[in-house]
Design a protein around this motif. Structure first.
Motif, PDB file in Angstrom:
ATOM      1  N   ALA A 196       0.845  -1.196   0.000  1.00 16.22           N
ATOM      2  CA  ALA A 196       0.000   0.000   0.000  1.00 16.22           C
ATOM      3  C   ALA A 196       0.880   1.246   0.000  1.00 16.22           C
ATOM      4  N   LYS A 197       0.379   2.296  -0.619  1.00 11.47           N
ATOM      5  CA  LYS A 197       1.128   3.543  -0.593  1.00 11.47           C
ATOM      6  C   LYS A 197       0.201   4.691  -0.221  1.00 11.47           C
ATOM      7  N   VAL A 198       0.788   5.671   0.441  1.00  6.63           N
ATOM      8  CA  VAL A 198       0.036   6.863   0.853  1.00  6.63           C
ATOM      9  C   VAL A 198      -0.138   7.753  -0.370  1.00  6.63           C
ATOM     10  N   VAL A 199      -1.395   8.051  -0.701  1.00 10.89           N
ATOM     11  CA  VAL A 199      -1.689   8.939  -1.821  1.00 10.89           C
ATOM     12  C   VAL A 199      -1.542  10.384  -1.354  1.00 10.89           C
TER      13      VAL A 199
ATOM     14  N   TYR B 252      -7.795  15.061  10.738  1.00 11.07           N
ATOM     15  CA  TYR B 252      -6.766  14.779   9.746  1.00 11.07           C
ATOM     16  C   TYR B 252      -7.186  13.545   8.967  1.00 11.07           C
ATOM     17  N   ALA B 253      -6.903  13.525   7.669  1.00 14.32           N
ATOM     18  CA  ALA B 253      -7.275  12.407   6.808  1.00 14.32           C
ATOM     19  C   ALA B 253      -6.042  11.910   6.050  1.00 14.32           C
ATOM     20  N   THR B 254      -6.005  10.604   5.816  1.00 15.99           N
ATOM     21  CA  THR B 254      -4.942   9.988   5.010  1.00 15.99           C
ATOM     22  C   THR B 254      -5.598   9.051   4.007  1.00 15.99           C
ATOM     23  N   GLU B 255      -5.185   9.164   2.741  1.00 17.77           N
ATOM     24  CA  GLU B 255      -5.686   8.296   1.686  1.00 17.77           C
ATOM     25  C   GLU B 255      -4.595   7.295   1.312  1.00 17.77           C
ATOM     26  N   LEU B 256      -4.971   6.009   1.280  1.00 15.43           N
ATOM     27  CA  LEU B 256      -4.060   4.939   0.867  1.00 15.43           C
ATOM     28  C   LEU B 256      -4.580   4.295  -0.404  1.00 15.43           C
ATOM     29  N   GLU B 257      -3.654   3.748  -1.172  1.00 14.82           N
ATOM     30  CA  GLU B 257      -3.988   3.041  -2.400  1.00 14.82           C
ATOM     31  C   GLU B 257      -3.299   1.683  -2.374  1.00 14.82           C
ATOM     32  N   LEU B 258      -4.024   0.658  -2.797  1.00 14.89           N
ATOM     33  CA  LEU B 258      -3.454  -0.688  -2.872  1.00 14.89           C
ATOM     34  C   LEU B 258      -3.673  -1.219  -4.284  1.00 14.89           C
ATOM     35  N   ASP B 259      -2.580  -1.329  -5.035  1.00 14.23           N
ATOM     36  CA  ASP B 259      -2.612  -1.841  -6.398  1.00 14.23           C
ATOM     37  C   ASP B 259      -2.322  -3.341  -6.347  1.00 14.23           C
TER      38      ASP B 259
END
Length: 163
Positions: free
Chosen positions: A120-123, A133-140
């Motif tokens: 996973a990486k932090v978008v 506070y918000a954090t968006e993650l992406e999992l390819d």
């Protein structure tokens, strides 16, 4: 006459035992008389899933506003990982009720998530309003598949040669 029957029963038992033993041995030897070729299997498409985690800033433990913001940043990242884990592995839900004299006394509901997320990486991470506070993650899953292939090497039968 009685003696002849006894010999026939003995012969028929011997015949059954040798036949069964012969089939067993034939089955065992056929396993060793072949060569199997394997090939790896790739999926047709790879999904990309997104998750957003949130955390309040003001309730974080810290001496200053900036330390509280850093803690909220970390908490929102963990919340995003929890969200990804739910999407990949699902969520376990347990519940129950207790009765006394046909009256509900207690109701409870528990949920848990467990899994390992790799790749996973932090978008992006950003403040939402004044106190969140918000954090968006992406999992390819293409990357997840590449990580999996580097460690597990899944296979399927490509060809079998019998000798």
């Amino acid at each position: 006459m009685g003696n002849k029957r006894k010999v026939n029963k003995s012969n028929s038992r011997y015949l059954v035992i040798t036949t069964v033993l012969g089939f067993f041995l034939m089955g065992c030897t056929s396993v060793f008389d072949k060569h199997v070729e394997w090939e790896t299997v790739a999926p047709e498409s790879y999904p990309v899933i997104l998750a957003i985690g949130y955390a309040p800033i003001s309730v974080q433990k810290g001496a200053s506003e900036s330390s509280k913001m850093l803690m909220a940043l970390k908490a929102s990242k963990l919340d995003a990982y929890r969200e990804l884990t739910e999407q990949v592995y699902g969520q376990k839900v347990e519940g129950g009720q207790s009765l006394a004299s046909l009256v509900i006394e207690n109701t409870h509901l528990n949920s848990s998530v467990q899994g390992v997320i790799r790749g996973a990486k932090v978008v992006k991470s950003y403040p939402v309003g004044d106190d969140t506070y918000a954090t968006e993650l992406e999992l390819d899953f293409k990357l997840v598949n590449d990580i999996y292939l580097s460690t597990a090497r899944p296979k399927r039968v490509k060809k079998v040669h019998y000798y």
